[in-house]
Design a protein around this motif. Structure first.
Motif, PDB file in Angstrom:
ATOM      1  N   GLU A   1      17.554 -10.508  -8.879  1.00  0.00           N
ATOM      2  CA  GLU A   1      17.346  -9.639 -10.036  1.00  0.00           C
ATOM      3  C   GLU A   1      15.959  -9.010 -10.027  1.00  0.00           C
ATOM      4  N   ILE A   2      14.984  -9.768  -9.497  1.00  0.00           N
ATOM      5  CA  ILE A   2      13.595  -9.297  -9.492  1.00  0.00           C
ATOM      6  C   ILE A   2      13.015  -9.518  -8.100  1.00  0.00           C
ATOM      7  N   LEU A   3      12.466  -8.469  -7.527  1.00  0.00           N
ATOM      8  CA  LEU A   3      11.872  -8.540  -6.192  1.00  0.00           C
ATOM      9  C   LEU A   3      10.356  -8.583  -6.335  1.00  0.00           C
ATOM     10  N   CYS A   4       9.747  -9.598  -5.728  1.00  0.00           N
ATOM     11  CA  CYS A   4       8.302  -9.808  -5.858  1.00  0.00           C
ATOM     12  C   CYS A   4       7.614  -9.626  -4.508  1.00  0.00           C
ATOM     13  N   PHE A   5       6.498  -8.923  -4.520  1.00  0.00           N
ATOM     14  CA  PHE A   5       5.702  -8.691  -3.315  1.00  0.00           C
ATOM     15  C   PHE A   5       4.310  -9.260  -3.526  1.00  0.00           C
ATOM     16  N   ASP A   6       3.885 -10.137  -2.634  1.00  0.00           N
ATOM     17  CA  ASP A   6       2.547 -10.718  -2.725  1.00  0.00           C
ATOM     18  C   ASP A   6       1.648 -10.054  -1.692  1.00  0.00           C
ATOM     19  N   GLU A   7       0.962  -8.989  -2.117  1.00  0.00           N
ATOM     20  CA  GLU A   7       0.067  -8.235  -1.239  1.00  0.00           C
ATOM     21  C   GLU A   7       0.750  -7.950   0.106  1.00  0.00           C
ATOM     22  N   PRO A   8       1.834  -7.199   0.096  1.00  0.00           N
ATOM     23  CA  PRO A   8       2.670  -7.047   1.290  1.00  0.00           C
ATOM     24  C   PRO A   8       2.006  -6.329   2.454  1.00  0.00           C
ATOM     25  N   THR A   9       0.862  -5.679   2.235  1.00  0.00           N
ATOM     26  CA  THR A   9       0.212  -4.964   3.341  1.00  0.00           C
ATOM     27  C   THR A   9      -1.123  -5.585   3.750  1.00  0.00           C
ATOM     28  N   SER A  10      -1.477  -6.715   3.142  1.00  0.00           N
ATOM     29  CA  SER A  10      -2.825  -7.253   3.385  1.00  0.00           C
ATOM     30  C   SER A  10      -3.012  -7.754   4.811  1.00  0.00           C
ATOM     31  N   ALA A  11      -1.914  -8.125   5.489  1.00  0.00           N
ATOM     32  CA  ALA A  11      -2.024  -8.624   6.861  1.00  0.00           C
ATOM     33  C   ALA A  11      -1.801  -7.537   7.897  1.00  0.00           C
ATOM     34  N   LEU A  12      -1.700  -6.280   7.457  1.00  0.00           N
ATOM     35  CA  LEU A  12      -1.367  -5.185   8.367  1.00  0.00           C
ATOM     36  C   LEU A  12      -2.575  -4.316   8.675  1.00  0.00           C
ATOM     37  N   ASP A  13      -2.566  -3.759   9.875  1.00  0.00           N
ATOM     38  CA  ASP A  13      -3.548  -2.744  10.209  1.00  0.00           C
ATOM     39  C   ASP A  13      -3.284  -1.498   9.359  1.00  0.00           C
ATOM     40  N   PRO A  14      -4.316  -0.708   9.105  1.00  0.00           N
ATOM     41  CA  PRO A  14      -4.140   0.475   8.240  1.00  0.00           C
ATOM     42  C   PRO A  14      -3.016   1.398   8.671  1.00  0.00           C
ATOM     43  N   GLU A  15      -2.823   1.560   9.984  1.00  0.00           N
ATOM     44  CA  GLU A  15      -1.792   2.497  10.430  1.00  0.00           C
ATOM     45  C   GLU A  15      -0.376   1.982  10.175  1.00  0.00           C
ATOM     46  N   LEU A  16      -0.230   0.657   9.965  1.00  0.00           N
ATOM     47  CA  LEU A  16       1.084   0.087   9.693  1.00  0.00           C
ATOM     48  C   LEU A  16       1.364  -0.036   8.202  1.00  0.00           C
ATOM     49  N   THR A  17       0.321   0.085   7.383  1.00  0.00           N
ATOM     50  CA  THR A  17       0.468  -0.090   5.941  1.00  0.00           C
ATOM     51  C   THR A  17       1.411   0.951   5.351  1.00  0.00           C
TER      52      THR A  17
ATOM     53  N   THR B   1      14.149  -3.819  -9.753  1.00  0.00           N
ATOM     54  CA  THR B   1      13.093  -4.353 -10.607  1.00  0.00           C
ATOM     55  C   THR B   1      12.099  -5.069  -9.707  1.00  0.00           C
ATOM     56  N   MET B   2      10.819  -4.678  -9.786  1.00  0.00           N
ATOM     57  CA  MET B   2       9.845  -5.217  -8.838  1.00  0.00           C
ATOM     58  C   MET B   2       8.521  -5.587  -9.508  1.00  0.00           C
ATOM     59  N   ILE B   3       7.917  -6.644  -8.995  1.00  0.00           N
ATOM     60  CA  ILE B   3       6.545  -7.012  -9.332  1.00  0.00           C
ATOM     61  C   ILE B   3       5.765  -6.978  -8.023  1.00  0.00           C
ATOM     62  N   ILE B   4       4.732  -6.149  -7.970  1.00  0.00           N
ATOM     63  CA  ILE B   4       3.994  -5.941  -6.730  1.00  0.00           C
ATOM     64  C   ILE B   4       2.527  -6.290  -6.941  1.00  0.00           C
ATOM     65  N   VAL B   5       2.089  -7.384  -6.335  1.00  0.00           N
ATOM     66  CA  VAL B   5       0.660  -7.699  -6.302  1.00  0.00           C
ATOM     67  C   VAL B   5       0.058  -6.905  -5.148  1.00  0.00           C
ATOM     68  N   THR B   6      -0.918  -6.069  -5.459  1.00  0.00           N
ATOM     69  CA  THR B   6      -1.425  -5.172  -4.416  1.00  0.00           C
ATOM     70  C   THR B   6      -2.892  -4.830  -4.620  1.00  0.00           C
ATOM     71  N   HIS B   7      -3.563  -4.574  -3.491  1.00  0.00           N
ATOM     72  CA  HIS B   7      -4.923  -4.016  -3.516  1.00  0.00           C
ATOM     73  C   HIS B   7      -4.894  -2.513  -3.244  1.00  0.00           C
ATOM     74  N   GLU B   8      -3.702  -1.955  -3.055  1.00  0.00           N
ATOM     75  CA  GLU B   8      -3.559  -0.528  -2.772  1.00  0.00           C
ATOM     76  C   GLU B   8      -3.521   0.230  -4.099  1.00  0.00           C
ATOM     77  N   MET B   9      -4.683   0.673  -4.563  1.00  0.00           N
ATOM     78  CA  MET B   9      -4.780   1.255  -5.897  1.00  0.00           C
ATOM     79  C   MET B   9      -4.001   2.568  -6.017  1.00  0.00           C
ATOM     80  N   GLU B  10      -4.079   3.413  -5.003  1.00  0.00           N
ATOM     81  CA  GLU B  10      -3.378   4.683  -5.076  1.00  0.00           C
ATOM     82  C   GLU B  10      -1.868   4.464  -5.074  1.00  0.00           C
TER      83      GLU B  10
END
Length: 245
Positions: free
Chosen positions: A159-175, A191-200
């Motif tokens: 019902e709810i999909l959660c992402f825990d900083e899904p790009t933090s382990a990736l190189d910028p070109e893969l993000t 329905t999603m909850i996304i923990v992220t450092h990607e502000m844009e």
């Protein structure tokens, strides 16, 4: 329609209070971005929602039902409401891409073998990796592994999909490739909850943004309210720092 309601969630580790009374709700089809500095409690919040950590107090309700953590069976049942995509993929290295996606539905008897396989192939097509179905995780890039992890999380139709900083382990070109997959999921009313450092990304994709600091919700609102007109001094400082960086 409200799908998730969290009331006064608290969690401590030893003498350290990590979550200090978190309360919020989420409507079906809504995307909530959770932002904040490292160590503020964001990942612990997701782990508590998924019952990978058991909250010390407070309540979590999905579709009006309060989830209890009384027994192992109840905890396993609670986890099925949520799909969690980890920072570091956590794929099973001994299984192929297709096997990673079909494993949980197979163990839980979520359809016939053919139905489970067809659904897995559909999900791999959705994340752009159906051509890698027979590959193994070591043969994939980090971005591809994370896309497999997203397909695996979707395989149980949570019902709810959660992402825990899904790009933090990736190189910028893969993000970008992972963020595009997540953005495409929005169009399907997930329905999603996304923990992220990607502000844009948070500004562009989220319906609401929640700024967490020191184990508390400092501020929650629309992307425009949080990024353009923050009310809290802590929020203002964080947004300015993130934009400057």
């Amino acid at each position: 329609m409200e799908i998730l309601n969290v009331q006064n969630l608290k969690k401590c580790f030893g003498k350290t209070d990590v979550l200090k009374g978190i309360s919020f709700s989420l409507n079906a089809g809504e995307i909530l971005a959770v932002i904040g500095s490292s160590g503020g409690g964001k990942s612990t919040l997701l782990r508590c929602l998924n019952f990978l950590e058991i909250p010390d107090s407070g309540s979590i309700s999905v579709n009006g039902k309060v989830l209890s953590a009384g027994s192992e069976d109840e905890i396993r049942e609670n986890r099925l409401h949520f799909g969690l995509v980890f920072q570091n993929f956590n794929l099973f290295p001994q299984y192929s891409v297709l096997e990673n996606v079909t494993l949980a539905p197979t163990l839980l008897h979520r359809g016939s073998a053919q139905e489970i396989r067809e659904n897995a192939q559909r999900l791999l097509q959705q994340v752009g990796l159906v051509h890698k179905a027979d590959a193994y995780p070591y043969q994939l890039s980090g971005g591809q592994q994370q896309r497999v992890a997203i397909a695996r999380a979707l395989a149980l139709d949570p019902e709810i999909l959660c992402f825990d900083e899904p790009t933090s382990a990736l190189d910028p070109e893969l993000t970008g490739e992972v963020l595009r997959v997540i953005q495409n999921l929005k169009g399907e009313e997930n329905t999603m909850i996304i923990v992220t450092h990607e502000m844009e990304f948070a500004r562009r994709v989220a319906d609401r943004v929640m700024f967490v600091a020191d184990g508390r919700i400092e501020e929650i609102g629309t992307p425009e309210e949080i990024f353009e007109h923050p009310q809290s001094e802590k929020t203002k400082t964080f947004i300015h720092s993130a934009q400057t960086f």
